[in-house]
Design a protein around this motif. Structure first.
Motif, PDB file in Angstrom:
ATOM      1  N   TRP A 182       0.832  -1.209   0.000  1.00 29.46           N
ATOM      2  CA  TRP A 182       0.000   0.000   0.000  1.00 29.46           C
ATOM      3  C   TRP A 182       0.864   1.255   0.000  1.00 29.46           C
ATOM      4  O   TRP A 182       0.530   2.240  -0.666  1.00 29.46           O
ATOM      5  CB  TRP A 182      -0.914  -0.002   1.222  1.00 29.46           C
ATOM      6  CG  TRP A 182      -1.965  -1.061   1.163  1.00 29.46           C
ATOM      7  CD1 TRP A 182      -1.971  -2.271   1.780  1.00 29.46           C
ATOM      8  CD2 TRP A 182      -3.164  -0.997   0.391  1.00 29.46           C
ATOM      9  NE1 TRP A 182      -3.096  -2.975   1.463  1.00 29.46           N
ATOM     10  CE2 TRP A 182      -3.868  -2.214   0.598  1.00 29.46           C
ATOM     11  CE3 TRP A 182      -3.733  -0.046  -0.461  1.00 29.46           C
ATOM     12  CZ2 TRP A 182      -5.080  -2.492   0.003  1.00 29.46           C
ATOM     13  CZ3 TRP A 182      -4.956  -0.324  -1.052  1.00 29.46           C
ATOM     14  CH2 TRP A 182      -5.614  -1.528  -0.825  1.00 29.46           C
ATOM     15  N   VAL A 183       1.963   1.219   0.753  1.00 29.86           N
ATOM     16  CA  VAL A 183       2.849   2.385   0.782  1.00 29.86           C
ATOM     17  C   VAL A 183       3.472   2.617  -0.595  1.00 29.86           C
ATOM     18  O   VAL A 183       3.492   3.741  -1.112  1.00 29.86           O
ATOM     19  CB  VAL A 183       3.946   2.184   1.845  1.00 29.86           C
ATOM     20  CG1 VAL A 183       4.968   3.317   1.781  1.00 29.86           C
ATOM     21  CG2 VAL A 183       3.343   2.109   3.239  1.00 29.86           C
ATOM     22  N   LEU A 184       3.972   1.540  -1.222  1.00 33.78           N
ATOM     23  CA  LEU A 184       4.585   1.679  -2.542  1.00 33.78           C
ATOM     24  C   LEU A 184       3.573   2.126  -3.584  1.00 33.78           C
ATOM     25  O   LEU A 184       3.928   2.812  -4.557  1.00 33.78           O
ATOM     26  CB  LEU A 184       5.212   0.343  -2.962  1.00 33.78           C
ATOM     27  CG  LEU A 184       6.388  -0.135  -2.101  1.00 33.78           C
ATOM     28  CD1 LEU A 184       6.891  -1.488  -2.600  1.00 33.78           C
ATOM     29  CD2 LEU A 184       7.521   0.886  -2.114  1.00 33.78           C
ATOM     30  N   LEU A 185       2.337   1.765  -3.397  1.00 28.77           N
ATOM     31  CA  LEU A 185       1.308   2.188  -4.341  1.00 28.77           C
ATOM     32  C   LEU A 185       0.900   3.635  -4.132  1.00 28.77           C
ATOM     33  O   LEU A 185       0.699   4.388  -5.089  1.00 28.77           O
ATOM     34  CB  LEU A 185       0.096   1.267  -4.203  1.00 28.77           C
ATOM     35  CG  LEU A 185      -1.131   1.627  -5.070  1.00 28.77           C
ATOM     36  CD1 LEU A 185      -0.792   1.491  -6.548  1.00 28.77           C
ATOM     37  CD2 LEU A 185      -2.319   0.740  -4.706  1.00 28.77           C
ATOM     38  N   VAL A 187       2.616   6.131  -2.482  1.00 27.48           N
ATOM     39  CA  VAL A 187       3.651   7.187  -2.530  1.00 27.48           C
ATOM     40  C   VAL A 187       3.688   7.885  -3.886  1.00 27.48           C
ATOM     41  O   VAL A 187       3.630   9.123  -3.951  1.00 27.48           O
ATOM     42  CB  VAL A 187       5.023   6.601  -2.153  1.00 27.48           C
ATOM     43  CG1 VAL A 187       6.153   7.531  -2.585  1.00 27.48           C
ATOM     44  CG2 VAL A 187       5.103   6.382  -0.650  1.00 27.48           C
ATOM     45  N   PRO A 188       3.800   7.175  -5.027  1.00 23.56           N
ATOM     46  CA  PRO A 188       3.794   7.908  -6.304  1.00 23.56           C
ATOM     47  C   PRO A 188       2.477   8.631  -6.566  1.00 23.56           C
ATOM     48  O   PRO A 188       2.467   9.709  -7.164  1.00 23.56           O
ATOM     49  CB  PRO A 188       4.061   6.814  -7.343  1.00 23.56           C
ATOM     50  CG  PRO A 188       3.741   5.531  -6.671  1.00 23.56           C
ATOM     51  CD  PRO A 188       4.010   5.728  -5.230  1.00 23.56           C
ATOM     52  N   ILE A 189       1.369   8.011  -6.126  1.00 26.18           N
ATOM     53  CA  ILE A 189       0.079   8.696  -6.300  1.00 26.18           C
ATOM     54  C   ILE A 189       0.056   9.984  -5.493  1.00 26.18           C
ATOM     55  O   ILE A 189      -0.416  11.035  -5.970  1.00 26.18           O
ATOM     56  CB  ILE A 189      -1.079   7.764  -5.883  1.00 26.18           C
ATOM     57  CG1 ILE A 189      -1.121   6.545  -6.814  1.00 26.18           C
ATOM     58  CG2 ILE A 189      -2.403   8.503  -5.896  1.00 26.18           C
ATOM     59  CD1 ILE A 189      -2.180   5.535  -6.440  1.00 26.18           C
ATOM     60  N   LEU A 190       0.586   9.920  -4.265  1.00 26.76           N
ATOM     61  CA  LEU A 190       0.630  11.109  -3.418  1.00 26.76           C
ATOM     62  C   LEU A 190       1.520  12.184  -4.026  1.00 26.76           C
ATOM     63  O   LEU A 190       1.148  13.365  -4.065  1.00 26.76           O
ATOM     64  CB  LEU A 190       1.147  10.718  -2.031  1.00 26.76           C
ATOM     65  CG  LEU A 190       1.334  11.847  -1.017  1.00 26.76           C
ATOM     66  CD1 LEU A 190      -0.005  12.476  -0.662  1.00 26.76           C
ATOM     67  CD2 LEU A 190       2.007  11.325   0.246  1.00 26.76           C
ATOM     68  N   LEU A 191       2.696  11.797  -4.524  1.00 26.74           N
ATOM     69  CA  LEU A 191       3.584  12.783  -5.148  1.00 26.74           C
ATOM     70  C   LEU A 191       2.941  13.419  -6.371  1.00 26.74           C
ATOM     71  O   LEU A 191       3.020  14.645  -6.571  1.00 26.74           O
ATOM     72  CB  LEU A 191       4.909  12.121  -5.528  1.00 26.74           C
ATOM     73  CG  LEU A 191       5.833  11.716  -4.372  1.00 26.74           C
ATOM     74  CD1 LEU A 191       7.036  10.960  -4.910  1.00 26.74           C
ATOM     75  CD2 LEU A 191       6.281  12.946  -3.602  1.00 26.74           C
ATOM     76  N   ALA A 192       2.322  12.601  -7.198  1.00 26.61           N
ATOM     77  CA  ALA A 192       1.674  13.135  -8.399  1.00 26.61           C
ATOM     78  C   ALA A 192       0.522  14.066  -8.032  1.00 26.61           C
ATOM     79  O   ALA A 192       0.341  15.127  -8.646  1.00 26.61           O
ATOM     80  CB  ALA A 192       1.183  11.981  -9.271  1.00 26.61           C
ATOM     81  N   ALA A 193      -0.271  13.665  -7.030  1.00 30.13           N
ATOM     82  CA  ALA A 193      -1.399  14.510  -6.616  1.00 30.13           C
ATOM     83  C   ALA A 193      -0.903  15.832  -6.041  1.00 30.13           C
ATOM     84  O   ALA A 193      -1.456  16.903  -6.332  1.00 30.13           O
ATOM     85  CB  ALA A 193      -2.247  13.766  -5.586  1.00 30.13           C
ATOM     86  N   ASN A 194       0.163  15.780  -5.214  1.00 30.45           N
ATOM     87  CA  ASN A 194       0.725  17.014  -4.664  1.00 30.45           C
ATOM     88  C   ASN A 194       1.235  17.919  -5.774  1.00 30.45           C
ATOM     89  O   ASN A 194       0.972  19.130  -5.781  1.00 30.45           O
ATOM     90  CB  ASN A 194       1.873  16.674  -3.706  1.00 30.45           C
ATOM     91  CG  ASN A 194       1.389  16.179  -2.360  1.00 30.45           C
ATOM     92  OD1 ASN A 194       0.213  16.324  -2.030  1.00 30.45           O
ATOM     93  ND2 ASN A 194       2.275  15.582  -1.595  1.00 30.45           N
TER      94      ASN A 194
END
Length: 480
Positions: A182-185, A187-194
């Motif tokens: 879940w973390v690996l999934l 993290v990139p989503i969070l960075l892209a959203a930010n």
């Protein structure tokens, strides 16, 4: 022929290395959410205790052992034998253990005195509360699970102890393996959203910056971009207000300068001619001092008019790259200092030039002459008699530096920006002048795509009776 583009990874790395408000905000938000995720993971790992065997988690075995001690309470040796037999039986039953270190251990005490222990390590473990519950504790770097029971009537105390270090690590590892995908999934989503949200939020600011960057230096009209956000609307309104004030001030100054230049030049020329004509007539002796005063006033008025015309001319030449040519600034300095040497001699000022034999810069000769003449004339005018004015010229990799240092009263730091504007003089300043000299220099330097600073000529504290002097430094590009 098209130039080869660098690889995309190199361009991305170069962009990341440059300071960026967008990347700063993304980094701050990512670190914040990363710390939140780290806290969640740590909480999950800490809350995942090892799964104990039922005989340790269930209080029935402890109750049976306490009943066994009560059955032979008057015969401690018999109680010890019974407990030892029970301990041997449970060691056979403890198939959970990977070795002797992980097996269930039993400790028997009576009134705090040790009677029996399965392992010497177990007797050193601090007693847990005697509430029949399982307590986890770390002792000597190892995690232990302990159940403590006590019979208040007979005074017997029983501890069931097990080394659960391996089970605890296994439980943490399993929890980490369940959480890591879940973390690996995310993290990139969070960075892209930010990145997307912050970039979208900064889009109106980028439009303002782009419009300001594309404005010509002479365009002081209001900004077309009107962002709806409250913070950016205040910024846009402040910028438009500043542009309006600047435009009004510039229009007033230009109008005044134009009117003065056109209206004063003709009558001043007539006054000069008539003054010279009167001086040739046969007049009474007392008339000649009056004529001399009239001539000096006429000369001063003519000089003011020429300064106004020079200021307007500098503005008209700003940005005119087509008329730029390579000029020998060192040679021009020598010529201009020779012209003002008579003024220096009359005021008993020593002129000193420190310059290389030749140093060329791109520009217009009339602009460079305006810079040199006004700086050196001002330095001579404000230096006390018997002092020195030093003119230095040097070059670095990309710029030429012209320095004019005097030994006059200097300019206070709080006035150094204001004196670059037209008609600005220091309070209480005596002597001739209308506050145009430094403004003409500043305009000419900007037209030459250079920069200038005003500083004290003397570094450090100034003794009483001494003056700080003024050091004017002008930097001009060596290439067009």
């Amino acid at each position: 022929m098209s130039t080869k583009q660098p690889p995309i990874w190199r361009r991305a790395w170069s962009a990341l290395r440059q300071p960026s408000l967008l990347m700063h905000l993304v980094l701050v938000q990512s670190v914040f959410f990363g710390l939140v995720w780290l806290g969640v993971v740590i909480y999950i790992l800490q809350s995942n205790d090892s799964q104990e065997p039922e005989y340790l988690t269930s209080p029935q075995r402890m109750l049976a052992l306490l009943a066994l001690t009560r059955s032979a309470a008057d015969n401690p040796e018999r109680v010890k034998d019974l407990i030892e037999e029970f301990d041997a039986f449970q060691r056979v039953e403890d198939w959970y253990a990977d070795g002797d270190e992980d097996r269930l251990m039993l400790v028997l005490r009576r009134h705090g005195k040790l009677i029996y222990t399965s392992d010497p390590k177990a007797e050193r473990l601090p007693l847990a509360p005697a509430d029949l519950a399982v307590h986890h504790q770390v002792f000597e770097g190892i995690r232990w699970a302990q159940r403590h029971g006590q019979d208040g009537t007979t005074g017997y105390q029983i501890q069931l102890i097990r080394n659960v270090q391996h089970e605890h690590l296994q439980a943490q590892l399993l929890a980490l393996l369940r959480t890591l995908p879940w973390v690996l999934l995310l993290v990139p989503i969070l960075l892209a959203a930010n990145y997307w949200t912050i970039r979208r939020a900064l889009r109106p600011l980028n439009r303002l910056v782009s419009e300001l960057d594309q404005k010509p230096y002479h365009d002081l009209s209001a900004l077309r971009a009107q962002p709806p956000q409250r913070e950016l609307k205040s910024l846009s309104s402040a910028l438009n207000g500043w542009l309006e004030r600047l435009r009004s001030s510039q229009q007033r100054e230009r109008q005044f300068a134009a009117n003065a230049a056109h209206e004063l030049r003709t009558p001043l020329a007539a006054i000069s001619v008539n003054t010279e004509g009167l001086a040739e007539l046969d007049l009474p002796e007392r008339a000649y001092p009056l004529l001399q005063g009239l001539g000096r006033a006429s000369e001063r008025a003519n000089r003011l008019t020429e300064q106004l015309l020079s200021s307007l001319r500098n503005e008209s030449l700003a940005g005119d790259a087509a008329q730029t040519q390579l000029l020998d600034l060192a040679g021009l300095l020598q010529l201009r200092l020779a012209d003002v040497s008579l003024l220096a001699d009359r005021r008993h000022i020593e002129l000193e030039l420190q310059a290389p034999p030749s140093l060329s810069v791109p520009g217009r000769q009339e602009l460079l002459e305006a810079v040199i003449d006004n700086l050196v004339t001002n330095a001579i005018k404000y230096s006390p008699a018997g002092r020195r004015v030093t003119v230095k010229l040097s070059a670095s990799d990309h710029e030429a530096c012209l320095e004019v240092l005097d030994q006059g009263p200097g300019i206070p730091a709080e006035w150094r920006e204001r004196v670059l504007e037209r008609f600005q003089r220091l309070p209480g300043q005596s002597g001739e002048g209308a506050g145009l000299g430094l403004s003409i220099v500043h305009g000419a330097v900007l037209a030459l795509r250079g920069r200038m600073t005003l500083e004290d000529a003397r570094s450090g504290p100034v003794d009483q009776g001494e003056t700080p002097g003024l050091a004017v430094r002008v930097w001009l590009p060596l290439s067009a």
